[in-house]
Design an enzyme around this catalytic site. Structure first.
Site, PDB file in Angstrom:
ATOM      1  N   ARG A  50      15.287  -3.018  -0.056  1.00  0.00           N
ATOM      2  CA  ARG A  50      15.314  -3.651  -1.390  1.00  0.00           C
ATOM      3  C   ARG A  50      15.899  -2.678  -2.419  1.00  0.00           C
ATOM      4  NH1 ARG A  50       9.863  -6.173  -3.796  1.00  0.00           N
ATOM      5  NH2 ARG A  50       9.395  -3.964  -4.168  1.00  0.00           N
ATOM      6  N   LYS A 149      15.097  -4.638  -8.835  1.00  0.00           N
ATOM      7  CA  LYS A 149      13.927  -3.910  -9.330  1.00  0.00           C
ATOM      8  C   LYS A 149      14.455  -2.738 -10.151  1.00  0.00           C
ATOM      9  CE  LYS A 149       9.415  -2.436  -7.772  1.00  0.00           C
ATOM     10  NZ  LYS A 149       8.688  -3.112  -8.838  1.00  0.00           N
ATOM     11  N   GLU A 182       6.753 -15.678 -12.087  1.00  0.00           N
ATOM     12  CA  GLU A 182       5.903 -14.663 -11.458  1.00  0.00           C
ATOM     13  C   GLU A 182       5.042 -14.035 -12.544  1.00  0.00           C
ATOM     14  OE1 GLU A 182       8.056 -11.300  -9.905  1.00  0.00           O
ATOM     15  OE2 GLU A 182       9.358 -11.168 -11.652  1.00  0.00           O
TER      16      GLU A 182
END
Ligand code: PMP
Length: 290
Positions: A50, A149, A182
């Site tokens: 990721r 991220k 989220e």
């Protein structure tokens, strides 16, 4: 504490970065938060992958190949003599000038911090958390992509401030269409008519490693699972609700915007998946002290 900072292992006091690092000046960079349990790094390769994808998406070259990054990460944990904790990997754009142009930054920065972890209070795992929906929207894929991220967490921090102002620890963020995306640092699940539901990442969620693990565990248990758009109404009328994240693990939610969720107590699906998750964390992962 020993910290890896731009090429060397150093003490906390020595671990400093340039004031011209674009990670500091603009939040230009990416990061990962990874847990290790019982001497093993949980889902290490998934987190590194990721990180790679986050960096690739923003045209940031990782300072070294993933196997080297993994070796540095394991070494940092070892030097701190930890068996259970949290490791933070930060890749910054590096030192440049005061302009926005990221390509003036020649060398990306790399920081690795291994520490113990501060968890939500244990009582919240027993009783469930109360959370609120906030006004700050989750950015869409057309802005800072939620799947990256990045070091740019101001959007989530603004939502977190709203949660804290409301006396809660977490906030539900909606996307600009009003669908649930989220929470500020966690993914969200509900159970409705016995089906486990979570928003697809296209609604504006990070593809949480814990989220993916819980989906997999639920499938293994034979629970019906669906990624689907959710509204606040779906949350309010759920039989169960819980959050997932590296730090939070699996934590029940029993109140949302003042509405009691289900029976008002943590539910059986959450309990089962939490148990399965915790078992997996204790029995799998990359050995640190092999
Ligand atoms: N959403 C956001 C915005 C997060 O920062 C995190 C924590 N990394 C999560 C969800 C949960 O992801 P993970 O399970 O990979 O920790």
């Amino acid at each position: 504490m020993t910290i890896y900072c731009n090429g060397k292992m150093c003490s906390r006091a020595e671990a400093t970065v340039s004031v011209f690092d674009h990670g500091l000046l603009y939040g230009d960079g990416v990061f990962e938060g990874i847990r290790f349990y019982n001497g093993r790094v949980f889902k290490c390769d998934e987190h590194l992958q990721r990180l790679h994808e986050s960096a690739h998406s923003i045209m940031l070259h990782l300072p070294c190949p993933l196997p080297e990054l993994k070796a540095l990460l394991l070494d940092t944990i070892r030097r701190n003599d930890l068996r259970d904790g949290y490791v933070r990997l930060v890749v910054t754009r590096g030192e440049g000038n005061l302009g926005l142009n990221p390509f003036t930054c020649a060398t990306p920065g790399l920081i690795i911090i291994a520490d113990r972890i501060a968890l939500y209070p244990p009582a919240l795992y027993q009783q469930g958390m109360a959370i609120v929906t906030v006004a700050t929207q989750r950015t869409g894929a057309e802005a800072v992509p939620p799947r990256v991220k990045s070091l740019n967490y101001l959007n989530n921090i603004l939502a977190k401030i709203e949660a804290i102002n409301a006396g809660c620890e977490e906030a539900v963020m909606l996307n600009r269409f009003g669908f649930v995306a989220e929470c500020t640092g966690d993914n969200i699940f509900i159970v409705k008519h016995g089906v486990l539901l979570t928003p697809p990442v296209s609604m504006g969620a990070l593809q949480g490693i814990t989220r993916d693990t819980v989906l997999e565990l639920a499938r293994q248990r034979g629970y019906p699972v669906r990624e689907d758009t959710l509204t606040r109404h779906d949350l309010f009328c759920a039989e169960e609700c819980f959050l997932t994240g590296t730090a939070a693990e699996v934590i029940p939610v029993t109140k949302i915007d003042g509405r009691v969720i289900g029976s008002g107590a943590p539910g059986p699906v959450m309990h089962q998946l939490r148990e399965d998750f915790l078992k997996l964390t204790q029995t799998t992962g990359t050995p640190i002290y092999a």
